[in-house]
Design a protein around this motif. Structure first.
Motif, mmCIF file in Angstrom:
data_model
loop_
_atom_site.group_PDB
_atom_site.id
_atom_site.type_symbol
_atom_site.label_atom_id
_atom_site.label_comp_id
_atom_site.label_asym_id
_atom_site.label_seq_id
_atom_site.Cartn_x
_atom_site.Cartn_y
_atom_site.Cartn_z
ATOM 1 N N ARG A 59 1.167 5.609 -6.456
ATOM 2 C CA ARG A 59 0.119 4.581 -6.558
ATOM 3 C C ARG A 59 -0.026 4.067 -7.989
ATOM 4 N N GLU B 149 -0.421 9.946 -5.652
ATOM 5 C CA GLU B 149 -1.132 9.346 -6.791
ATOM 6 C C GLU B 149 -0.148 8.816 -7.832
ATOM 7 N N THR C 144 0.832 -1.200 0.000
ATOM 8 C CA THR C 144 0.000 0.000 0.000
ATOM 9 C C THR C 144 0.868 1.252 0.000
#
Length: 195
Positions: free
Chosen positions: A162, A159, A144
């Motif tokens: 990610r 972001e 994560t």
């Protein structure tokens, strides 16, 4: 008392022996607290350290403290990403990221223990890439990306990270599978040692 050499030896010996005793007891106590990321005592100690750090910055920097502060620490085996309310800092607090540790030193899973890689952008935005956690079912764990109260630039950085980290795809899935296998092997080795 009049001879400096024996006094230096005595001081060194006392510090060395007491330091090892205290260090061993504190480390064991914190590491073995499996129900929380940081014990109240460790949280208070880290907060006191960060407060002392603030005073050091105020003395050494020519300008005011930065409004936006993220602190990265490596403490115990338990990674975390938290906002700490601290009125003494300009924004009323700071982000605290802990990378944790990369050890398996218990036979049974310790869900708060794990490891993270803390990434810092060129603009000093911070995210934590939590890539290992000792959960009961390792196959259920996914890598994560964590951030804490990000600025607009910090959210863009998170972001972006990610978008690069896709836990179900290579190389991330292979890494997670290798970690799962190695953790199981380490636990089996520890069980054998204990028996």
């Amino acid at each position: 008392r009049q001879n400096a050499f024996p006094r230096k030896i005595e001081t060194w010996a006392i510090r060395r022996v007491l330091g090892r005793i205290v260090e061993g007891r504190l480390n064991e106590r914190e590491r073995d607290k499996s129900g929380e990321v940081l014990s109240p005592g460790s949280r208070a100690g880290l907060a006191a350290y960060l407060e002392a750090l603030r005073h050091t910055f105020e003395r050494e920097w020519d300008g005011p403290l930065p409004r936006d502060v993220s602190i990265v620490v490596g403490h115990t085996h338990k990674p975390f990403s938290e906002w700490w309310d601290t009125p003494a800092w300009p924004a009323g607090g700071m982000r605290v990221f802990n990378c944790g540790g990369w050890v398996v030193d218990h036979v049974v899973p310790q869900p708060h223990m794990g490891g993270a890689v803390v990434l810092v952008s060129d603009d000093l935005d911070v995210v934590s890439l939590r890539i290992y956690q000792q959960v009961h079912d390792p196959s259920a764990w996914q890598i994560t990306v964590e951030t804490v109260k990000p600025t607009p630039g910090g959210e863009l950085f998170a972001e972006h990270v990610r978008s690069l980290v896709q836990p179900a795809r290579e190389p991330w899935s292979a890494f997670s599978a290798a970690v799962e296998q190695l953790v199981a092997e380490r636990r089996a080795d520890m069980q054998q040692i204990l028996e």
